[in-house]
Design a protein around this motif. Structure first.
Motif, PDB file in Angstrom:
ATOM      1  N   LYS A   4       0.853  -1.186   0.000  1.00 33.64           N
ATOM      2  CA  LYS A   4       0.000   0.000   0.000  1.00 33.64           C
ATOM      3  C   LYS A   4       0.886   1.232   0.000  1.00 33.64           C
ATOM      4  CE  LYS A   4      -3.998  -1.845   2.399  1.00 33.64           C
ATOM      5  NZ  LYS A   4      -4.898  -1.688   3.542  1.00 33.64           N
ATOM      6  N   SER A   5       0.486   2.211  -0.768  1.00 34.31           N
ATOM      7  CA  SER A   5       1.270   3.442  -0.766  1.00 34.31           C
ATOM      8  C   SER A   5       0.922   4.266   0.467  1.00 34.31           C
ATOM      9  CB  SER A   5       1.003   4.254  -2.033  1.00 34.31           C
ATOM     10  OG  SER A   5      -0.338   4.672  -2.053  1.00 34.31           O
ATOM     11  N   ILE A   6       1.937   4.910   0.986  1.00 29.94           N
ATOM     12  CA  ILE A   6       1.746   5.769   2.153  1.00 29.94           C
ATOM     13  C   ILE A   6       1.491   7.179   1.639  1.00 29.94           C
ATOM     14  CG2 ILE A   6       2.849   6.723   4.215  1.00 29.94           C
ATOM     15  CD1 ILE A   6       4.531   4.154   4.292  1.00 29.94           C
ATOM     16  N   PRO A   7       0.373   7.783   2.047  1.00 29.49           N
ATOM     17  CA  PRO A   7       0.093   9.134   1.563  1.00 29.49           C
ATOM     18  C   PRO A   7       1.164  10.114   2.030  1.00 29.49           C
ATOM     19  CG  PRO A   7      -1.513   8.489   3.234  1.00 29.49           C
ATOM     20  CD  PRO A   7      -0.631   7.302   2.967  1.00 29.49           C
ATOM     21  N   GLU A   8       1.571  10.972   1.126  1.00 27.22           N
ATOM     22  CA  GLU A   8       2.591  11.957   1.448  1.00 27.22           C
ATOM     23  C   GLU A   8       1.965  13.066   2.286  1.00 27.22           C
ATOM     24  OE1 GLU A   8       5.281  15.207  -0.888  1.00 27.22           O
ATOM     25  OE2 GLU A   8       4.831  13.327  -1.896  1.00 27.22           O
ATOM     26  N   ILE A   9       2.625  13.401   3.381  1.00 29.04           N
ATOM     27  CA  ILE A   9       2.144  14.482   4.237  1.00 29.04           C
ATOM     28  C   ILE A   9       2.773  15.779   3.740  1.00 29.04           C
ATOM     29  CG2 ILE A   9       2.101  15.415   6.571  1.00 29.04           C
ATOM     30  CD1 ILE A   9       2.249  12.512   7.569  1.00 29.04           C
ATOM     31  N   VAL A  10       1.924  16.692   3.348  1.00 30.69           N
ATOM     32  CA  VAL A  10       2.385  17.981   2.844  1.00 30.69           C
ATOM     33  C   VAL A  10       2.043  19.035   3.887  1.00 30.69           C
ATOM     34  CG1 VAL A  10       2.167  19.682   1.013  1.00 30.69           C
ATOM     35  CG2 VAL A  10       1.982  17.247   0.479  1.00 30.69           C
ATOM     36  N   PRO A  11       3.062  19.690   4.438  1.00 31.10           N
ATOM     37  CA  PRO A  11       2.751  20.724   5.426  1.00 31.10           C
ATOM     38  C   PRO A  11       1.970  21.853   4.771  1.00 31.10           C
ATOM     39  CG  PRO A  11       5.087  20.754   4.874  1.00 31.10           C
ATOM     40  CD  PRO A  11       4.482  19.589   4.168  1.00 31.10           C
ATOM     41  N   GLN A  12       0.947  22.294   5.461  1.00 34.54           N
ATOM     42  CA  GLN A  12       0.126  23.361   4.913  1.00 34.54           C
ATOM     43  C   GLN A  12       0.536  24.694   5.489  1.00 34.54           C
ATOM     44  OE1 GLN A  12      -4.014  22.581   5.131  1.00 34.54           O
ATOM     45  NE2 GLN A  12      -3.884  20.729   3.950  1.00 34.54           N
ATOM     46  N   ASP A  13       0.385  25.725   4.680  1.00 35.93           N
ATOM     47  CA  ASP A  13       0.669  27.081   5.127  1.00 35.93           C
ATOM     48  C   ASP A  13      -0.327  27.436   6.224  1.00 35.93           C
ATOM     49  OD1 ASP A  13       1.083  29.769   5.469  1.00 35.93           O
ATOM     50  OD2 ASP A  13       0.655  30.332   3.405  1.00 35.93           O
ATOM     51  N   PRO A  14       0.177  27.836   7.401  1.00 35.24           N
ATOM     52  CA  PRO A  14      -0.747  28.142   8.484  1.00 35.24           C
ATOM     53  C   PRO A  14      -1.596  29.368   8.220  1.00 35.24           C
ATOM     54  CG  PRO A  14       1.475  28.723   9.108  1.00 35.24           C
ATOM     55  CD  PRO A  14       1.559  28.029   7.768  1.00 35.24           C
ATOM     56  N   GLY A  15      -1.274  30.129   7.192  1.00 35.44           N
ATOM     57  CA  GLY A  15      -2.097  31.272   6.828  1.00 35.44           C
ATOM     58  C   GLY A  15      -2.138  32.348   7.886  1.00 35.44           C
ATOM     59  N   PHE A  16      -0.973  32.771   8.346  1.00 33.59           N
ATOM     60  CA  PHE A  16      -0.950  33.806   9.368  1.00 33.59           C
ATOM     61  C   PHE A  16      -1.638  35.070   8.883  1.00 33.59           C
ATOM     62  CE2 PHE A  16       2.599  31.119  10.566  1.00 33.59           C
ATOM     63  CZ  PHE A  16       2.263  30.873  11.880  1.00 33.59           C
ATOM     64  N   ARG A  18      -4.365  35.878   6.797  1.00 33.10           N
ATOM     65  CA  ARG A  18      -5.510  35.320   6.085  1.00 33.10           C
ATOM     66  C   ARG A  18      -6.215  36.355   5.222  1.00 33.10           C
ATOM     67  NH1 ARG A  18      -6.298  30.345   8.544  1.00 33.10           N
ATOM     68  NH2 ARG A  18      -5.622  30.236  10.682  1.00 33.10           N
ATOM     69  N   ASP A  19      -6.264  37.564   5.690  1.00 35.84           N
ATOM     70  CA  ASP A  19      -7.013  38.596   4.991  1.00 35.84           C
ATOM     71  C   ASP A  19      -6.190  39.884   4.980  1.00 35.84           C
ATOM     72  OD1 ASP A  19      -9.095  39.821   3.686  1.00 35.84           O
ATOM     73  OD2 ASP A  19     -10.284  40.150   5.503  1.00 35.84           O
ATOM     74  N   PRO A  20      -5.205  39.974   4.095  1.00 32.82           N
ATOM     75  CA  PRO A  20      -4.336  41.154   4.104  1.00 32.82           C
ATOM     76  C   PRO A  20      -5.149  42.443   3.956  1.00 32.82           C
ATOM     77  CG  PRO A  20      -3.692  39.622   2.363  1.00 32.82           C
ATOM     78  CD  PRO A  20      -4.903  39.068   3.015  1.00 32.82           C
ATOM     79  N   ASP A  21      -4.779  43.434   4.739  1.00 33.59           N
ATOM     80  CA  ASP A  21      -5.531  44.679   4.746  1.00 33.59           C
ATOM     81  C   ASP A  21      -4.671  45.881   4.413  1.00 33.59           C
ATOM     82  OD1 ASP A  21      -7.947  46.157   5.190  1.00 33.59           O
ATOM     83  OD2 ASP A  21      -7.099  46.811   7.092  1.00 33.59           O
ATOM     84  N   GLY A  22      -3.396  45.678   4.203  1.00 33.89           N
ATOM     85  CA  GLY A  22      -2.543  46.809   3.874  1.00 33.89           C
ATOM     86  C   GLY A  22      -1.104  46.538   4.260  1.00 33.89           C
ATOM     87  N   ARG A  44      10.998  30.351  13.097  1.00 35.42           N
ATOM     88  CA  ARG A  44      11.001  29.491  11.906  1.00 35.42           C
ATOM     89  C   ARG A  44       9.867  29.845  10.937  1.00 35.42           C
ATOM     90  NH1 ARG A  44      12.390  23.772  14.859  1.00 35.42           N
ATOM     91  NH2 ARG A  44      14.390  24.446  15.649  1.00 35.42           N
ATOM     92  N   VAL A  45       9.774  31.142  10.658  1.00 34.85           N
ATOM     93  CA  VAL A  45       8.784  31.612   9.695  1.00 34.85           C
ATOM     94  C   VAL A  45       9.509  32.169   8.480  1.00 34.85           C
ATOM     95  CG1 VAL A  45       7.012  32.073  11.437  1.00 34.85           C
ATOM     96  CG2 VAL A  45       8.600  33.885  10.810  1.00 34.85           C
ATOM     97  N   SER A  46       8.779  32.377   7.415  1.00 32.63           N
ATOM     98  CA  SER A  46       9.426  32.763   6.169  1.00 32.63           C
ATOM     99  C   SER A  46       9.400  34.256   5.881  1.00 32.63           C
ATOM    100  CB  SER A  46       8.781  32.011   5.005  1.00 32.63           C
ATOM    101  OG  SER A  46       7.411  32.353   4.920  1.00 32.63           O
ATOM    102  N   SER A  47       8.696  35.033   6.702  1.00 32.38           N
ATOM    103  CA  SER A  47       8.641  36.460   6.400  1.00 32.38           C
ATOM    104  C   SER A  47       8.587  37.299   7.667  1.00 32.38           C
ATOM    105  CB  SER A  47       7.411  36.774   5.540  1.00 32.38           C
ATOM    106  OG  SER A  47       6.230  36.656   6.308  1.00 32.38           O
ATOM    107  N   GLN A  48       9.000  38.539   7.522  1.00 26.30           N
ATOM    108  CA  GLN A  48       8.914  39.482   8.624  1.00 26.30           C
ATOM    109  C   GLN A  48       7.455  39.747   8.972  1.00 26.30           C
ATOM    110  OE1 GLN A  48      11.139  42.930   7.462  1.00 26.30           O
ATOM    111  NE2 GLN A  48      13.096  41.888   7.606  1.00 26.30           N
ATOM    112  N   ALA A  49       6.589  39.690   7.987  1.00 22.51           N
ATOM    113  CA  ALA A  49       5.164  39.902   8.230  1.00 22.51           C
ATOM    114  C   ALA A  49       4.620  38.858   9.203  1.00 22.51           C
ATOM    115  CB  ALA A  49       4.390  39.850   6.918  1.00 22.51           C
ATOM    116  N   GLU A  50       5.064  37.620   9.077  1.00 16.78           N
ATOM    117  CA  GLU A  50       4.615  36.565   9.992  1.00 16.78           C
ATOM    118  C   GLU A  50       5.107  36.823  11.414  1.00 16.78           C
ATOM    119  OE1 GLU A  50       4.348  32.346   8.389  1.00 16.78           O
ATOM    120  OE2 GLU A  50       5.728  33.306   6.972  1.00 16.78           O
ATOM    121  N   VAL A  51       6.328  37.340  11.540  1.00 14.82           N
ATOM    122  CA  VAL A  51       6.855  37.681  12.862  1.00 14.82           C
ATOM    123  C   VAL A  51       5.971  38.749  13.493  1.00 14.82           C
ATOM    124  CG1 VAL A  51       8.787  38.705  14.134  1.00 14.82           C
ATOM    125  CG2 VAL A  51       9.238  37.103  12.264  1.00 14.82           C
ATOM    126  N   ILE A  52       5.652  39.772  12.736  1.00 13.79           N
ATOM    127  CA  ILE A  52       4.828  40.862  13.255  1.00 13.79           C
ATOM    128  C   ILE A  52       3.425  40.369  13.596  1.00 13.79           C
ATOM    129  CG2 ILE A  52       3.751  43.078  12.663  1.00 13.79           C
ATOM    130  CD1 ILE A  52       6.377  43.644  11.052  1.00 13.79           C
TER     131      ILE A  52
END
Length: 68
Positions: A4-16, A18-22, A44-52
């Protein structure tokens, strides 16, 4: 017998953000900029925006707890 194939686990973007406003564009000191980069690595985030986004969420939760 076929394996049986093991489904690949793909990490999802947590979407910090979600609704950019500016955007914010503010001057900061060299120390603040360096600390922002250090927090980016530490969190361990990819952008300064996520830190903020995370920092504001943390400070807001502390503020709400203190007000109770």
């Amino acid at each position: 017998m076929a394996r049986k194939s093991i489904p690949e686990i793909v990490p999802q973007d947590p979407g910090f953000i979600r609704d950019p406003d500016g955007f914010i564009n503010v001057p900061v000191s060299k120390e603040t900029r360096e600390q922002l980069h250090a927090l980016k690595a530490s969190m361990r985030v990819s952008s300064q925006a996520e830190v903020i986004e995370k920092a504001i969420a943390i400070v807001s939760a502390i503020d709400a707890a203190v007000r109770k």
